[in-house]
Design an enzyme around this catalytic site. Sequence first.
Site, short mmCIF file in Angstrom:
data_model
loop_
_atom_site.label_atom_id
_atom_site.label_comp_id
_atom_site.label_asym_id
_atom_site.label_seq_id
_atom_site.Cartn_x
_atom_site.Cartn_y
_atom_site.Cartn_z
NE ARG A 180 -0.04 0.41 4.90
CZ ARG A 180 0.76 0.97 5.64
NH1 ARG A 180 1.34 1.95 4.92
NH2 ARG A 180 1.37 0.76 6.55
CB THR A 235 -0.15 2.08 10.32
OG1 THR A 235 -1.03 2.61 11.24
CG2 THR A 235 -0.48 0.92 9.52
CG HIS A 247 -3.63 -2.68 11.38
ND1 HIS A 247 -4.02 -1.56 11.20
CD2 HIS A 247 -2.95 -2.98 10.24
CE1 HIS A 247 -3.94 -1.13 9.89
NE2 HIS A 247 -3.31 -1.99 9.39
CB ALA A 276 -6.01 1.49 11.04
CB CYS A 279 1.44 7.94 9.32
SG CYS A 279 0.12 6.97 9.64
#
Length: 236
Positions: A88, A93, A95, A175, A191
């Site tokens: 992506r 990031t 999760h 997210a 990020c």
Amino acid sequence: MNKKVQVQDLGFRDYKETWEYQESLFRDILDRKIRNRREGNSDATPNHFLFVEHPHVYTLGKSGDKSNLLVSEAVLREKGASFYHINRGGDITYHGPGQIVGYPILDLENFFTDIHKYLRLLEEMVIRTLAGYGLKGVRSEGETGVWLDAGTSRARKICALGVRASRWVTMHGFAFNINTDLAYFDLMIPCGIRDKSVTSLSAELGRHIPTREVKQQLLTHFSELFGAESLPVQPD
């Protein structure tokens, strides 16, 4: 143009397994589009929207900088977390449990052909959901995602976005921190953005938030913004 969107709630599922499932849906749509163009057909392409909650995992986008992960992968394993380089956009990031992850796998030619608009509408979906809880979500100039108090010393990110698109077919997504353990964000520079913090819906409201009600609000706003007909959520 097929504006129906098949919604699935995958529950609590491993990141790699979900990524492979996304790829299979993504490839199916691409293959149908290629076949339509080659054979002169007009068969409708499907659209999907996956909800999932992942075990602890850190993912790095294709243009990301691994130095934004502040510990070794060995330390991550000790903490029960995994790490993946993925395809992506965006940087690093996290999760984990208590976070709503959404993966819209759409043929944008069923809706519009504008990736910038697509990202802004995903942000708007979250902004409208936050408004339902009395919070003012905003965009931060030059930084994809949804923030609270952007442009101030109290700026904090509540939802990250990162997508991939090919031939107007999308995958990956957003997210949204709901009841997330924010301590896991201390292991990275979220990020790749320094000197700004993260937050969650529960941290802002001071209570546990049922994720099912948030998912329903997200779907309601998604359908309004995209002019989509979202089919009922189907458990895996």
